[in-house]
Design an enzyme around this catalytic site. Structure first.
Site: not given
Ligand code: CA2
Length: 151
Positions: A25, A113, A100, A12-13, A79, A109, A102, A20, A89, A76, A82
């Site tokens: 980022y 997180r 993974e 997400p995002n 959110a 942070r 990030h 933004r 699963d 990635n 977390h």
């Protein structure tokens, strides 16, 4: 022969990347990240399927689909990293190598997180190296797939 397929899944995002919060980022957009991954894939002789979703269920379904079609997953999870036991699963069940990624250093942070449910299913984790982390993850995944083939 078909090239091995690496799924590059984004949560997400991440579609907001470059639009933004550039102080966190950076200014690179998700389209730029896809191009960077495509260039890496060409060098590494692998194919990629690059996707982004804002939905937890959709991300879980994409992980499940990887079982029959992918050799590894670079993810990635945004959110959901977390929060999502469902994603953990799915990653455990699919039984594929997972890297993974990030963009930010999640350990520098907010405390919430610092916890990743996803890491329990990951062969390795790359964080804090900006979007270059995706290229490093693809390199690592190509090495893992190669070493599996020679075992
Ligand atoms: O550092 C990362 O890559 C994260 O996975 C990014 C997630 C965040 O929730 C994780 O803790 C760490 C957030 C992605 C949202 O990206 C945005 C980009 C620009 C503007 C707003 C959000």
């Amino acid at each position: 022969m078909d090239l091995p397929l690496i799924a590059v899944l984004n949560g997400p995002n991440l579609n907001m990347l470059g639009l933004r919060q550039p102080e966190v980022y950076g200014r690179t957009t998700l389209d730029d990240v896809e191009q960077l991954c495509a260039q890496s894939a060409e060098r590494l002789d692998v194919a990629i399927d690059f996707r982004q979703t804002n939905g937890e269920g959709e991300l879980v379904s994409w992980v499940q689909e990887c079982r029959d079609r992918a050799a590894g997953i670079v993810i990635n999870p945004g959110a959901y990293t977390h929060t999502s036991i469902a994603l953990l699963d799915a990653l455990l069940a699919v039984d594929l190598p997972v890297v993974e990624v990030h963009i930010s250093n999640i350990h520098r942070r907010e405390p919430f997180r610092h916890i990743s449910y996803v890491s329990k299913a990951a062969t390795g984790v790359i964080c804090g190296l900006g979007v270059q982390g995706y290229a490093l993850a693809l390199q690592a995944m190509a090495d893992i797939i190669m070493s599996e083939g020679t075992r």
